[in-house]
Write a protein that holds these residues in place. Structure first.
Motif, short mmCIF file in Angstrom:
data_model
loop_
_atom_site.label_atom_id
_atom_site.label_comp_id
_atom_site.label_asym_id
_atom_site.label_seq_id
_atom_site.Cartn_x
_atom_site.Cartn_y
_atom_site.Cartn_z
N GLU A 17 32.88 33.42 24.58
CA GLU A 17 34.33 33.64 24.40
C GLU A 17 34.83 34.70 25.37
OE1 GLU A 17 35.06 34.55 20.28
OE2 GLU A 17 34.35 32.59 19.60
N LEU A 18 34.05 35.76 25.57
CA LEU A 18 34.43 36.82 26.52
C LEU A 18 34.47 36.26 27.94
CD1 LEU A 18 32.40 39.82 25.08
CD2 LEU A 18 34.85 39.42 24.86
N ALA A 19 33.48 35.45 28.29
CA ALA A 19 33.45 34.85 29.63
C ALA A 19 34.65 33.94 29.83
CB ALA A 19 32.15 34.08 29.83
N ASP A 20 35.03 33.19 28.79
CA ASP A 20 36.21 32.32 28.90
C ASP A 20 37.48 33.14 29.10
OD1 ASP A 20 34.75 30.00 28.67
OD2 ASP A 20 35.08 29.80 26.50
N ILE A 21 37.56 34.29 28.44
CA ILE A 21 38.73 35.17 28.62
C ILE A 21 38.81 35.64 30.07
CG2 ILE A 21 39.72 37.42 28.02
CD1 ILE A 21 38.62 36.94 25.14
N LEU A 22 37.66 36.02 30.65
CA LEU A 22 37.64 36.44 32.06
C LEU A 22 38.10 35.31 32.97
CD1 LEU A 22 34.35 38.48 32.56
CD2 LEU A 22 36.68 39.34 32.47
N LYS A 23 37.63 34.10 32.67
CA LYS A 23 37.97 32.96 33.50
C LYS A 23 39.47 32.64 33.42
CE LYS A 23 36.13 29.12 32.27
NZ LYS A 23 35.36 27.91 32.01
N ASP A 24 40.06 32.81 32.25
CA ASP A 24 41.46 32.41 32.03
C ASP A 24 42.46 33.51 32.39
OD1 ASP A 24 40.49 30.02 31.10
OD2 ASP A 24 40.64 30.57 28.98
N THR A 25 42.00 34.72 32.68
CA THR A 25 42.91 35.83 32.99
C THR A 25 42.54 36.44 34.34
OG1 THR A 25 41.50 37.49 31.94
CG2 THR A 25 43.11 36.36 30.52
N GLU A 26 43.28 37.46 34.72
CA GLU A 26 42.99 38.18 35.96
C GLU A 26 42.06 39.36 35.71
OE1 GLU A 26 46.35 39.09 38.44
OE2 GLU A 26 47.30 37.19 37.96
N LEU A 27 41.54 39.49 34.48
CA LEU A 27 40.60 40.57 34.18
C LEU A 27 39.30 40.36 34.94
CD1 LEU A 27 41.04 40.78 30.30
CD2 LEU A 27 41.99 42.32 32.00
N THR A 28 38.64 41.47 35.27
CA THR A 28 37.35 41.37 35.96
C THR A 28 36.21 41.87 35.09
OG1 THR A 28 37.69 43.55 36.95
CG2 THR A 28 38.38 41.62 38.24
N GLU A 29 36.54 42.52 33.94
CA GLU A 29 35.50 43.08 33.10
C GLU A 29 36.01 43.21 31.67
OE1 GLU A 29 33.56 47.45 32.81
OE2 GLU A 29 33.49 46.51 34.79
#
Length: 163
Positions: A17-29
């Protein structure tokens, strides 16, 4: 992904879920603590420093259409397709905006007739606020640029020709 706990049980669903959030946003960490468990998920970001400051572009004034007889058809799309078929054509690896220079006050990276070495930067393609260098895939001479500075490009669109 790292864990700072003596408890080896990691919730793989949470990590996904955390990896999906990174993929779907501009967050890097992302870092999450759940009791004693601490999970940090990060993605590697590659950026090219460039100093662009362009004024917003105003729409071009609309002109009255010319009579059909006075406007001959030009085969520009066919010419671009022919250039793309050239064995020395270098195509865009992404959708973005082409920049032929590091910043508006600089000289272009390369001009028609310039020699290039394999791996040498010829232009930049900006995508999602990241400037990606487009390098020469082989040594040779720049024969033609098929794009203009600050022009939007599509994936696979020919950018320049090296011979």
């Amino acid at each position: 992904m790292a864990s700072n706990t003596s408890n080896p049980q990691i919730d793989s669903k949470l990590v996904r879920e955390l990896a999906d959030i990174l993929k779907d946003t501009e967050l890097t960490e992302i870092e999450v603590e759940k009791g004693e468990l601490r999970i940090r998920v990060a993605k590697e970001v590659h950026a090219v420093a460039a100093n662009y400051a362009f004024a917003p572009q105003m729409p071009a004034p609309m002109a009255a259409p010319a009579p059909a007889a006075a406007a001959p058809e030009t085969p520009a799309p066919a010419a671009a397709a022919d250039a793309g078929a050239h064995p020395g054509a270098v195509k865009s690896p992404m959708v973005g905006t082409v920049y032929l220079r590091a910043n508006p006050d600089s000289e272009p990276f390369k001009k028609v007739g310039d020699s290039v070495k394999e791996g040498e930067t010829v232009l930049l393609v900006e995508a999602m606020k990241t400037f990606n260098p487009i390098t020469a895939p082989k040594a040779g001479t720049i024969k033609e640029f098929l794009v203009d500075d600050a022009q939007p490009v599509e994936y696979g669109e020919p950018l320049f020709i090296i011979a």
